[in-house]
Design a protein around this motif. Structure first.
Motif, PDB file in Angstrom:
ATOM      1  N   ALA A 118       0.838  -1.196   0.000  1.00  8.52           N
ATOM      2  CA  ALA A 118       0.000   0.000   0.000  1.00  8.52           C
ATOM      3  C   ALA A 118       0.872   1.243   0.000  1.00  8.52           C
ATOM      4  O   ALA A 118       1.910   1.287   0.663  1.00  8.52           O
ATOM      5  N   GLY A 119       0.432   2.266  -0.735  1.00 12.48           N
ATOM      6  CA  GLY A 119       1.186   3.513  -0.758  1.00 12.48           C
ATOM      7  C   GLY A 119       0.496   4.540  -1.628  1.00 12.48           C
ATOM      8  O   GLY A 119      -0.534   4.265  -2.251  1.00 12.48           O
ATOM      9  N   ARG A 120       1.074   5.737  -1.633  1.00 16.22           N
ATOM     10  CA  ARG A 120       0.547   6.814  -2.459  1.00 16.22           C
ATOM     11  C   ARG A 120       1.578   7.095  -3.540  1.00 16.22           C
ATOM     12  O   ARG A 120       2.758   7.315  -3.230  1.00 16.22           O
ATOM     13  N   PRO A 167      -1.558  11.796  -7.502  1.00 17.60           N
ATOM     14  CA  PRO A 167      -1.236  11.345  -6.143  1.00 17.60           C
ATOM     15  C   PRO A 167      -2.225  10.291  -5.614  1.00 17.60           C
ATOM     16  O   PRO A 167      -2.765  10.448  -4.540  1.00 17.60           O
ATOM     17  N   MET A 168      -2.450   9.223  -6.376  1.00 22.35           N
ATOM     18  CA  MET A 168      -3.439   8.227  -5.952  1.00 22.35           C
ATOM     19  C   MET A 168      -2.878   7.296  -4.877  1.00 22.35           C
ATOM     20  O   MET A 168      -1.719   6.927  -4.902  1.00 22.35           O
ATOM     21  N   SER A 169      -3.757   6.902  -3.952  1.00 18.40           N
ATOM     22  CA  SER A 169      -3.418   5.887  -2.957  1.00 18.40           C
ATOM     23  C   SER A 169      -3.962   4.550  -3.433  1.00 18.40           C
ATOM     24  O   SER A 169      -5.164   4.403  -3.628  1.00 18.40           O
ATOM     25  N   VAL A 170      -3.056   3.609  -3.661  1.00 18.02           N
ATOM     26  CA  VAL A 170      -3.461   2.300  -4.199  1.00 18.02           C
ATOM     27  C   VAL A 170      -2.681   1.194  -3.488  1.00 18.02           C
ATOM     28  O   VAL A 170      -1.865   1.457  -2.594  1.00 18.02           O
ATOM     29  N   LEU A 204      -7.101  13.966 -10.956  1.00 20.36           N
ATOM     30  CA  LEU A 204      -8.110  13.459 -10.030  1.00 20.36           C
ATOM     31  C   LEU A 204      -9.117  14.569  -9.762  1.00 20.36           C
ATOM     32  O   LEU A 204      -8.742  15.725  -9.691  1.00 20.36           O
ATOM     33  N   SER A 257      -7.786  10.171  -1.439  1.00 14.68           N
ATOM     34  CA  SER A 257      -6.434   9.632  -1.510  1.00 14.68           C
ATOM     35  C   SER A 257      -5.570  10.172  -0.364  1.00 14.68           C
ATOM     36  O   SER A 257      -4.789   9.433   0.257  1.00 14.68           O
ATOM     37  N   ILE A 297      -6.678   8.451   2.932  1.00 16.89           N
ATOM     38  CA  ILE A 297      -6.201   7.063   2.987  1.00 16.89           C
ATOM     39  C   ILE A 297      -4.709   7.043   3.315  1.00 16.89           C
ATOM     40  O   ILE A 297      -4.243   6.252   4.142  1.00 16.89           O
ATOM     41  N   TYR A 298      -3.975   7.953   2.695  1.00 17.98           N
ATOM     42  CA  TYR A 298      -2.534   8.071   2.977  1.00 17.98           C
ATOM     43  C   TYR A 298      -2.299   8.355   4.466  1.00 17.98           C
ATOM     44  O   TYR A 298      -1.453   7.734   5.104  1.00 17.98           O
ATOM     45  N   ARG A 300      -3.018   5.291   6.624  1.00 23.00           N
ATOM     46  CA  ARG A 300      -1.957   4.273   6.522  1.00 23.00           C
ATOM     47  C   ARG A 300      -0.711   4.712   7.287  1.00 23.00           C
ATOM     48  O   ARG A 300      -0.006   3.880   7.853  1.00 23.00           O
TER      49      ARG A 300
END
Lengths: 413, 301
Positions: free
Chosen positions: A241-243, A282-285, B6, B14, B17-18, B21
């Motif tokens: 997981a990360g951005r 800058p998506m978090s996936v 986006l 996003s 969520i970052y 985490r």
């Protein structure tokens, strides 16, 4: 709708609070109860007009002393964009606050009082905007009402600033003559300045192209966390997981994992809402890899043929944020993307006098709000790009080992 | 080709969520502060996304004032069941029974300020090193100065004049033992963003947010919901109105607004055209100009 983050710089005297108040008021983002409360506070202080500074000065000490202590965030939306303003104070701890506000901004709004022209403060603000690589700058030449909306006065400032900005690294500078107090060229086009053919401030904010502000070329994926559900349904699931900090990732891409250097392929790009064909900053996936490698937080997934520099020696521009300056050979925690190592300042190459932009060589005594070029050595290699190329993989902070405070911000050269 | 943009909700999602985490990775024992209001509901939804397909790696903490809307408690229990999450309840009634705080008396008495003691006790007892909250910077002027990672000293206090600098997306969660952090993943969301997100994600929220008929009393310039906890004053009368709530706090202090917004879509339209801030009906914010800052300094959420 896109999101634009901008920072406003200038002191109360330049009319910064009035400008923000005007933007919020004319875009109908101030609520009636807020307005009532500001009116009430203004009246209590014996001020005749509505003091918009009370909108952004949220803390008791700020209101009592009439100063802004800290960065405040304000929000407004027009039919075209959502805006986040990082409003930074002009008085004390200036550099620290402006650097903080600038670090996440796509755009800086710099105010100049048309009567005073470019002053020391303007230079300081512009230097920091350039140092922090804010992609766009709008110079608001304010208080045009006080010079009879003179075209000549405005044009002199445009010429002077253009001249000065040539020494800096500011890619995109625009100018707009305004009167924040009366609203000229803020939201509504000024009837007093028919000679001005450019866009109003709000129109520029709404339409300026920010799609290229992110780096979509160099693929950088700092691993934040390993996701292992340990459930029956997802028994062998192992996701990273990360951005995304740069570039565009697709399933099937050949990637390398740093620091091990092992290469594999992206098997899947996973999210709660389903798998993706493409993901970008800058998506978090969550990335799933074809081979079962040993990958942990702090590692970085990159393209095989486009890798960051791996180094223990860093050459940076450092901004010192703490009252206590660095002690010789002291060690700090260094936070870079999701990685944490220890670091030591080896050498101060020069300090920058941010008022004159002169370099002071041989001066190694760093104090709060100083900006200096320094060399550091880390305990382990970091995977870095120059800040100019990538604001995320090119930046880091230093944390004091004793107080745990964030003491410095650095941009890699 | 180069259309890698986006929209604002996806970017805010996003970012949140970052942050979640980072919290999970930097702390040993974080927990979500769950009030049953819309902000903590979307926070929980975002946590579900952040760790999918694994379960949310933290418990939910609810500070129960005993003055809840019954609907909120039911909603809380349903969500905990659905997520298979662990629920920790801190009871203000127990704090009062233990003699640690005294119930307020007088005309506008409430349990709002007492929560702080219960909250700090719950944090200490459960060894929570980071309490994740749904506070937003647009809500209130002292919250506009909050960090994503906000340090609290060993007394649980916030010191707004000595906050750590927070640059880029680098969050410093280092601390000494006995101290803790508050984390605010939806700092940059506005009330409008929250509603648009609830609508676009189809997130369930308590029916209290949607217009409904309710017995209310006009007090302190707002429609206060009538319940057993309210003593009618001579000049007051109970009336039935079509209302909804913009925020959910204790039933004793949360005013309703008259509204015909009987669907989520209509709520979004109403929020977009609203000329009052959402906390305008919260009497806890109106005690003084800096009442939120004062409570936050002491450790309030």
């Amino acid at each position: 709708m896109e999101l634009l983050r901008f920072t406003t710089v200038g002191s109360v005297d330049d009319g910064k609070s009035t400008l923000i108040g005007r933007l919020l008021y004319d875009s109908k983002s101030i609520f009636e109860d807020q307005l009532d409360s500001i009116k009430e506070s203004s009246k209590k202080k014996g001020i005749d007009h509505i003091e918009f500074a009370y909108l952004t000065d949220g803390l008791k000490d700020e209101r009592e002393q009439g100063i802004t202590i800290d960065v405040a965030y304000r929000y407004f939306t027009t039919p075209k964009r959502k805006f986040i303003i990082a409003d930074t104070p002009g008085h004390i701890e200036y550099t620290r606050n402006m650097v903080t506000g600038a670090s996440t901004a796509n755009l800086a709004l710099i105010l100049i009082d048309v009567r005073n022209g470019i002053v020391e403060q303007t230079k300081r603000h512009s230097f920091i905007a350039s140092l922090l690589q804010i992609p766009h700058v709008i110079v608001c030449v304010n208080k045009m009402d006080l010079v009879n909306y003179s075209k000549e006065a405005y044009e002199k400032i445009v010429a002077d600033y253009t001249d000065f900005a040539a020494k800096l690294e500011i890619k995109d500078v625009r100018f707009v003559p305004v009167s924040a107090l009366f609203g000229d060229n803020i939201v509504n086009r000024s009837e007093n300045m028919n000679w001005f053919q450019g866009s109003t401030l709000i129109n520029t904010l709404e339409t300026i192209h920010i799609g290229s502000d992110q780096n979509h070329i160099d693929c950088r994926f700092p691993v934040q966390r390993v996701i292992r559900p340990h459930s029956d349904e997802f028994h062998d699931y192992r996701g990273y997981a990360g951005r995304i900090a740069g570039g565009v990732f697709k399933p099937g891409d050949k990637v390398a994992v740093l620091p091990s250097g092992f290469t594999t392929e992206i098997e899947k790009i996973d999210t709660f809402d389903g798998e993706l064909d493409v993901a970008y900053a800058p998506m978090s996936v969550t990335l799933l890899l074809k081979d079962n490698l040993d990958v942990a937080r702090g590692d970085m997934i990159v393209r095989v043929n486009n890798q960051p520099e791996s180094t223990q020696n860093l050459d940076v521009m450092l901004c010192w944020l703490n009252k206590k300056g660095p002690i010789s050979r002291a060690k700090y925690y260094l936070k870079h993307t999701s990685k944490e190592v220890r670091a030591m300042i080896k050498d101060v190459v020069y300090k920058v006098d941010i008022n004159t932009l002169h370099r002071e060589e041989g001066s190694s005594d760093i104090k709060m709000n100083d900006i200096a070029r320094v060399k550091l050595r880390t305990t382990e290699p970091l995977f870095v790009d120059s800040y100019r190329r990538n604001r995320s993989t090119g930046s880091f902070i230093l944390v004091d080992e004793a107080t745990n405070e964030t003491v410095a911000a650095a941009m890699i050269i | 080709m180069n259309n890698y943009n986006l929209n604002h909700l996806k970017e805010l999602e996003s970012e949140a969520i970052y942050v979640l985490r980072e919290v999970a990775s930097q702390f040993q024992n974080p927990a979500i502060l769950f009030s049953g209001g819309k902000d903590s509901i979307i926070l929980t939804h975002l946590a579900l996304k952040a760790f999918y397909p694994a379960k949310i790696p933290f418990p939910l903490v609810h500070i129960d004032t005993g003055h809840n809307f019954p609907e909120t408690i039911k909603f809380r229990d349903d969500i905990v069941d659905r997520l298979g999450a662990r629920l920790i309840v801190g009871s203000v009634q127990n704090t009062i029974n233990d003699g640690k705080v005294r119930e307020e008396s007088g005309r506008d008495a409430s349990r709002n300020a007492l929560q702080t003691v219960t909250l700090l006790d719950a944090i200490e007892e459960n060894k929570i090193d980071c309490a994740i909250g749904g506070a937003r910077r647009d809500e209130e002027k002292s919250r506009a100065k909050e960090r994503f990672f906000s340090h609290r000293d060993e007394f649980g206090q916030w010191n707004p004049k000595h906050q750590r600098a927070e640059l880029w997306n680098l969050f410093n969660g280092r601390m000494n033992s006995g101290e803790h952090f508050r984390a605010f993943p939806i700092s940059n969301w506005t009330e409008m963003d929250v509603w648009q997100y609830i609508l676009s994600e189809g997130i369930d929220v308590p029916s209290l947010y949607i217009a409904h008929n309710r017995e209310v009393v006009w007090r302190n310039n707002t429609w206060l919901p009538y319940s057993d906890l309210i003593k009618l004053r001579p000049e007051e009368e109970i009336v039935e109105k079509l209302v909804r709530f913009r925020t959910l706090g204790d039933i004793t202090i949360t005013g309703a607004i008259e509204s015909g917004a009987d669907s989520l879509t209509k709520v979004v339209v109403e929020v977009a055209s609203s000329r009052q801030t959402e906390r305008g009906n919260r009497s806890d914010d109106k005690r003084s100009e800096t009442s939120m800052e004062d409570r936050k300094r002491l450790g309030y959420f």
